[in-house]
Write an enzyme that holds these catalytic residues in place. Structure first.
Site, mmCIF file in Angstrom:
data_model
loop_
_atom_site.group_PDB
_atom_site.id
_atom_site.type_symbol
_atom_site.label_atom_id
_atom_site.label_comp_id
_atom_site.label_asym_id
_atom_site.label_seq_id
_atom_site.Cartn_x
_atom_site.Cartn_y
_atom_site.Cartn_z
ATOM 1 N N ASP A 193 0.868 -1.193 0.000
ATOM 2 C CA ASP A 193 0.000 0.000 0.000
ATOM 3 C C ASP A 193 0.896 1.232 0.000
ATOM 4 O OD1 ASP A 193 -2.248 1.622 0.024
ATOM 5 O OD2 ASP A 193 -2.409 1.635 2.199
ATOM 6 N N HIS A 205 -7.255 2.846 3.865
ATOM 7 C CA HIS A 205 -7.067 3.727 5.023
ATOM 8 C C HIS A 205 -8.385 3.945 5.777
ATOM 9 C CE1 HIS A 205 -3.184 4.783 3.186
ATOM 10 N NE2 HIS A 205 -2.894 5.459 4.277
ATOM 11 N N ASN A 212 -6.574 0.613 -3.136
ATOM 12 C CA ASN A 212 -7.599 0.754 -4.168
ATOM 13 C C ASN A 212 -7.133 1.678 -5.284
ATOM 14 O OD1 ASN A 212 -10.513 -0.296 -3.045
ATOM 15 N ND2 ASN A 212 -9.145 0.280 -1.392
ATOM 16 N N THR A 213 -6.379 2.716 -4.893
ATOM 17 C CA THR A 213 -5.934 3.687 -5.897
ATOM 18 C C THR A 213 -5.020 3.000 -6.912
ATOM 19 O OG1 THR A 213 -6.114 5.374 -4.191
ATOM 20 C CG2 THR A 213 -4.825 5.940 -6.149
ATOM 21 N N CYS A 272 -11.048 2.568 0.043
ATOM 22 C CA CYS A 272 -9.652 2.959 0.313
ATOM 23 C C CYS A 272 -9.309 2.265 1.617
ATOM 24 C CB CYS A 272 -9.532 4.476 0.474
ATOM 25 S SG CYS A 272 -7.918 4.994 1.109
#
Ligand code: DGL
Length: 287
Positions: free
Chosen positions: A16, A192, A80-81, A190
């Protein structure tokens, strides 16, 4: 290709841009406690979502190559990004299975929704690329998806500021557009955002199910290892080696919260990572 059995003790690599993916690593450690895990957080360059697509792709490839150099048996892209920007490119350069977060999470949301009204919160990059809309509608064409970007969440997590009035107000602000859509399912797109799970649940109420990406992805990985007969044969607890491009107190704190019961000394360790820059395309850069 299924690797020979002697190779099953190779680690599982997890990546990540920052601390979000540690929630995925912790879920994998709970579900597959004998596996060896390598986690890389590119905290020196987080947040990725505010960067150009070309730069996100370049950083992701650099980090991916760092992990591949440790000879993993699978790589989990716990971002996810990155999954929305360049999963295909990472798969294409990998000799081992690559597990992204978007497809399994979207499937979890479709399995959960009754009304077909699904909310998605994600980084602005993931929202702009309509990664979840596309996956959700591919699985069920009539779903109604409401997406919103929450750009302050990632910096708050990296700062270690996930509780109290200010995060609560920011959660309320970002969720306002989703609250009024009467969704029954929320994708936290996301990794986070897992750190805000309880604030988000309080804001939306118990009638909305928050899809649990870390648990879904850990199960997906377990299924893949079972099919490939690559689960580690040993009964001994695996190690968790956490690499970060920047080490700070917040990282130490989050790691001890997420991996509280270490059975052995040095089972969970934190190390600094130096990521070599990707060679420029077309023969390398002149110095
Ligand atoms: N955890 C990453 C994700 O799932 C955060 C991306 C960022 O660095 O902006 O998208």
């Amino acid at each position: 290709m299924v690797m020979p059995r002697g190779h099953a003790d190779r680690p599982i690599a997890i990546f990540d841009s920052g601390l979000g993916g540690l929630t995925v690593a912790a879920a994998i450690h709970r579900r597959l406690p004998t596996e060896n895990l390598l986690f890389l957080a590119d905290r020196a360059r987080v947040p990725y979502a505010s960067l150009s697509i070309a730069l996100i792709e370049r950083f992701a490839v650099e980090c991916f190559d760092f992990l591949l150099a440790h000879d993993p048996k699978a790589v989990v892209i716990a971002c996810n990004t990155v999954s929305s920007v360049c999963l295909k490119e990472l798969e294409d350069r990998s000799p081992v299975p690559v597990i992204g977060v978007i497809e399994p999470t979207a499937l979890g949301a479709i399995e959960n929704t009754g009304s077909g009204r699904i909310g998605v919160i994600a980084t602005s990059a993931t929202v702009r690329r309509q990664a979840y809309e596309t996956s959700l509608k591919r699985l069920r064409a009539d779903v109604e998806v409401t997406s919103t970007g929450c750009p302050l969440f990632v910096p708050l997590v990296e700062e270690g500021w996930t509780q109290g009035d200010i995060p609560r107000q920011i959660v309320a602000h970002y969720l306002a557009s989703i609250r009024c859509k009467d969704v029954d399912t929320l994708v936290m797109g996301c990794t986070h955002y897992e750190y805000f799970r309880s604030l988000i649940q309080e804001e939306l109420g118990d009638q909305v199910t928050l899809i649990n990406t870390p648990e879904i992805v850990a199960q997906e990985l377990k299924n893949i290892l079972l099919v490939r007969r690559e689960q580690i044969p040993s009964a001994k607890a695996g190690y968790v080696r956490i690499y970060s491009t920047d080490i700070s107190e917040t990282l130490d704190r989050v790691v001890s919260d997420l991996f509280p019961e270490q059975e052995f000394p040095n089972q969970v360790t934190i190390q600094s990572a130096q990521i070599p820059p990707r060679a420029a395309k077309g023969g390398g850069q002149k110095t």
